[in-house]
Design a protein around this motif. Sequence first.
Motif, PDB file in Angstrom:
ATOM      1  N   THR A   1       1.030  -1.250  -0.144  1.00  0.00           N
ATOM      2  CA  THR A   1       0.398   0.213  -0.341  1.00  0.00           C
ATOM      3  C   THR A   1       1.089   1.177  -0.135  1.00  0.00           C
ATOM      4  O   THR A   1       0.229   2.508  -0.974  1.00  0.00           O
ATOM      5  CB  THR A   1      -1.221   0.120   1.200  1.00  0.00           C
ATOM      6  N   ILE A   2       2.114   1.271   0.611  1.00  0.00           N
ATOM      7  CA  ILE A   2       2.557   2.520   0.807  1.00  0.00           C
ATOM      8  C   ILE A   2       3.674   2.875  -0.581  1.00  0.00           C
ATOM      9  O   ILE A   2       3.694   3.892  -1.153  1.00  0.00           O
ATOM     10  CB  ILE A   2       3.700   2.337   2.070  1.00  0.00           C
ATOM     11  N   GLN A   3       3.956   1.213  -1.251  1.00  0.00           N
ATOM     12  CA  GLN A   3       4.724   1.334  -2.289  1.00  0.00           C
ATOM     13  C   GLN A   3       3.360   2.288  -3.221  1.00  0.00           C
ATOM     14  O   GLN A   3       4.332   3.093  -4.566  1.00  0.00           O
ATOM     15  CB  GLN A   3       5.034   0.297  -2.487  1.00  0.00           C
ATOM     16  N   CYS A   4       2.061   2.021  -3.054  1.00  0.00           N
ATOM     17  CA  CYS A   4       1.481   2.026  -4.700  1.00  0.00           C
ATOM     18  C   CYS A   4       1.284   4.119  -3.975  1.00  0.00           C
ATOM     19  O   CYS A   4       1.394   4.409  -4.769  1.00  0.00           O
ATOM     20  CB  CYS A   4       0.460   1.322  -4.229  1.00  0.00           C
ATOM     21  N   GLU A   5       1.402   3.592  -2.821  1.00  0.00           N
ATOM     22  CA  GLU A   5       0.569   5.448  -2.872  1.00  0.00           C
ATOM     23  C   GLU A   5       1.848   6.366  -3.386  1.00  0.00           C
ATOM     24  O   GLU A   5       1.411   7.656  -3.615  1.00  0.00           O
ATOM     25  CB  GLU A   5       0.555   5.473  -1.108  1.00  0.00           C
ATOM     26  N   LEU A   6       3.123   6.247  -3.131  1.00  0.00           N
ATOM     27  CA  LEU A   6       4.518   6.264  -3.314  1.00  0.00           C
ATOM     28  C   LEU A   6       4.855   6.747  -4.802  1.00  0.00           C
ATOM     29  O   LEU A   6       5.087   7.316  -5.324  1.00  0.00           O
ATOM     30  CB  LEU A   6       6.215   6.020  -2.614  1.00  0.00           C
ATOM     31  N   ASN A   7       4.104   6.236  -5.726  1.00  0.00           N
ATOM     32  CA  ASN A   7       4.364   5.202  -6.788  1.00  0.00           C
ATOM     33  C   ASN A   7       3.363   6.072  -7.695  1.00  0.00           C
ATOM     34  O   ASN A   7       2.910   6.920  -9.036  1.00  0.00           O
ATOM     35  CB  ASN A   7       3.932   4.270  -7.621  1.00  0.00           C
ATOM     36  N   ALA A   8       2.200   7.476  -6.850  1.00  0.00           N
ATOM     37  CA  ALA A   8       0.602   7.696  -7.709  1.00  0.00           C
ATOM     38  C   ALA A   8       1.815   8.523  -7.863  1.00  0.00           C
ATOM     39  O   ALA A   8       1.971   9.729  -7.726  1.00  0.00           O
ATOM     40  CB  ALA A   8      -0.509   7.453  -6.670  1.00  0.00           C
TER      41      ALA A   8
ATOM     42  N   LYS B   1       5.150  10.992  -4.971  1.00  0.00           N
ATOM     43  CA  LYS B   1       6.130  10.822  -5.942  1.00  0.00           C
ATOM     44  C   LYS B   1       6.223  11.966  -6.819  1.00  0.00           C
ATOM     45  O   LYS B   1       7.128  11.883  -7.742  1.00  0.00           O
ATOM     46  CB  LYS B   1       5.666   9.301  -6.339  1.00  0.00           C
ATOM     47  N   GLY B   2       5.175  12.805  -7.620  1.00  0.00           N
ATOM     48  CA  GLY B   2       4.701  13.002  -8.748  1.00  0.00           C
ATOM     49  C   GLY B   2       4.919  14.885  -7.777  1.00  0.00           C
ATOM     50  O   GLY B   2       6.437  15.346  -8.714  1.00  0.00           O
ATOM     51  N   ARG B   3       4.757  14.717  -6.399  1.00  0.00           N
ATOM     52  CA  ARG B   3       5.277  16.053  -5.787  1.00  0.00           C
ATOM     53  C   ARG B   3       6.785  15.581  -5.447  1.00  0.00           C
ATOM     54  O   ARG B   3       7.314  16.666  -5.657  1.00  0.00           O
ATOM     55  CB  ARG B   3       4.291  16.297  -4.668  1.00  0.00           C
ATOM     56  N   LEU B   4       7.377  15.015  -5.290  1.00  0.00           N
ATOM     57  CA  LEU B   4       8.849  14.738  -5.155  1.00  0.00           C
ATOM     58  C   LEU B   4       9.122  14.741  -6.318  1.00  0.00           C
ATOM     59  O   LEU B   4      10.467  15.961  -6.464  1.00  0.00           O
ATOM     60  CB  LEU B   4       9.352  13.580  -4.587  1.00  0.00           C
TER      61      LEU B   4
ATOM     62  N   SER C   1      12.432  19.031  -9.457  1.00  0.00           N
ATOM     63  CA  SER C   1      12.878  19.734 -10.611  1.00  0.00           C
ATOM     64  C   SER C   1      13.536  21.132 -10.677  1.00  0.00           C
ATOM     65  O   SER C   1      13.765  21.730 -11.003  1.00  0.00           O
ATOM     66  CB  SER C   1      11.417  19.580 -12.094  1.00  0.00           C
ATOM     67  N   GLN C   2      12.183  21.994  -9.973  1.00  0.00           N
ATOM     68  CA  GLN C   2      12.340  23.141  -9.110  1.00  0.00           C
ATOM     69  C   GLN C   2      13.586  23.395  -8.257  1.00  0.00           C
ATOM     70  O   GLN C   2      15.084  24.325  -9.033  1.00  0.00           O
ATOM     71  CB  GLN C   2      11.740  23.410  -8.029  1.00  0.00           C
ATOM     72  N   ILE C   3      14.404  21.969  -7.988  1.00  0.00           N
ATOM     73  CA  ILE C   3      15.726  22.909  -6.913  1.00  0.00           C
ATOM     74  C   ILE C   3      16.674  22.797  -8.319  1.00  0.00           C
ATOM     75  O   ILE C   3      17.731  22.988  -8.040  1.00  0.00           O
ATOM     76  CB  ILE C   3      16.049  20.799  -5.523  1.00  0.00           C
TER      77      ILE C   3
END
Length: 500
Positions: free
Chosen positions: A409-416, A421-424, A429-431
């Motif tokens: 479940t945690i892996q799926c939330e991170l890969n969504a 993941k999208g926010r990271l 990219s901004q950094i």
Amino acid sequence: MAFNFGAAAGTGAANPTGAFGGFGTTTTTAAPAFSFSAPTNTGTGGLFGATQNKGFGFGTSFGTGTGTGLGTGLGTGLGFGGFGTQQQQTTLGSGLFSQPTQTPAQSNQLINTASALSAPTLLGDERDAILAKWNQLQAFWGTGKGYFNNNIAPVEFTQENPFCRFKAVGYSLMPNNKDEDGLVVLVFNRKETDIRSQQQQLVESLHKILGGNQTLTVNIEGVKTMPDDQTEVIIYVVERSPNGTSRRVPATTLYAHFEQANIKSSLQQLGVSLSMARTELSPAQVKQLLQNPPAGVDPIIWEQAKVDNPDPDKLIPVPMVGFKELLRRLKVQDQMTKQHQTRLDIISEDISELQKNQTTTMAKIAQYKRKLMALSHRTLQVLIKQEIQRKSGYAIQADEEQLRVQLDTIQCELNAPTQFKGRLNELMSQIRMQNHFGAVRAEERYYIDADLLREIKQHLKQQQEGLSHLISIIKDDLEDIKLIEHGLNESIPIRGGVFS
């Protein structure tokens, strides 16, 4: 009767003060060679002892003395009286902080001084006015003799007289040591290197002066350089009792013993020019001292000095009479400045060494962290392999299945894409963009030193002035050329008419 100014003139000896900044004086004669056994004839005066200094109003010592307990078992030795002897309380001496009583001799001295400065009757004519001015000049300078009457001896002008102009008030640090600390200062007419090289011999010599008693031990607290090749040695004496306990001999008791005539002569043979007890002043003594201005100091100046005291709790005003006292304080200040600079250099070296040690320690810490991380990973791998071998052949248990579901479940939330993941990815990219633009701006940014910028402005200004001067010269030359052309154009028709 003829008056001879040369025979009348005299010189007043300026008395050098002690280490406390004017509390006492001493007259010393340096020994020919450094030896703790070679006798030297030196006249000494304690810090607050009977001195030749009349400017500060000090007479005898702090008090009438303390009970030294000379008696049982010590014979003619030092004999501080053991642990059971009660010390007699010191009282204010008759000539220290108390205002001196006006005697008839002093009254006559003031009257004679006033007569010598205002109305001398030595010659009986207008020359007495010149003599009065000469006496005033001698009084202002603080030296010489003032003749004013044929039947009365001349007045001796010293720097302690109220009319002397070469006076000022400075400040000295009050000692903060207790009498129980037992610190006594001995000033030697020797260099610090000589004292340190024979320090053990000095301790043995002082022990012999104290009677050679085995229950007494002489210790050196510190050695400090002073101006004029003098050295200050701070000592204290420890007395041991038969039951094994020990205590320090009080400073006033040890100082009183050193001030005895036979002991003082023995100290003079060691090269001691001054001895003093380093003890703090009581509030009553400080108050009595501040209330009574020293001899020859204007009470208004003394009151102003008390008002201007930068730290009344630690500093006390002291008079400075004459250039010799000013020079002495200047030498002491230079000596202390050198000692402070030496101490600062030592502290700087210690800081540099600590910085090197800190750098080495930080590098070792980083190395140990990396090593700990590697060992942690290896340990984890060993635990994983051991757990795999232990669980080999067993079915997945319920708690393990539940843990696997939570991890999925945690892996799926991170890969969504819309989740973490999208926010990271967006933040990364901004950094990267900020780092890129920051690097570009950092490459284009430059600084010019202020002095260099000023030199460039001055150079450009000179270049501009040179160009302006050159332009003005070219303009003047152009005007001259135009004038020449105009003159040539006018002369050609005239010549043509003449030749025709």
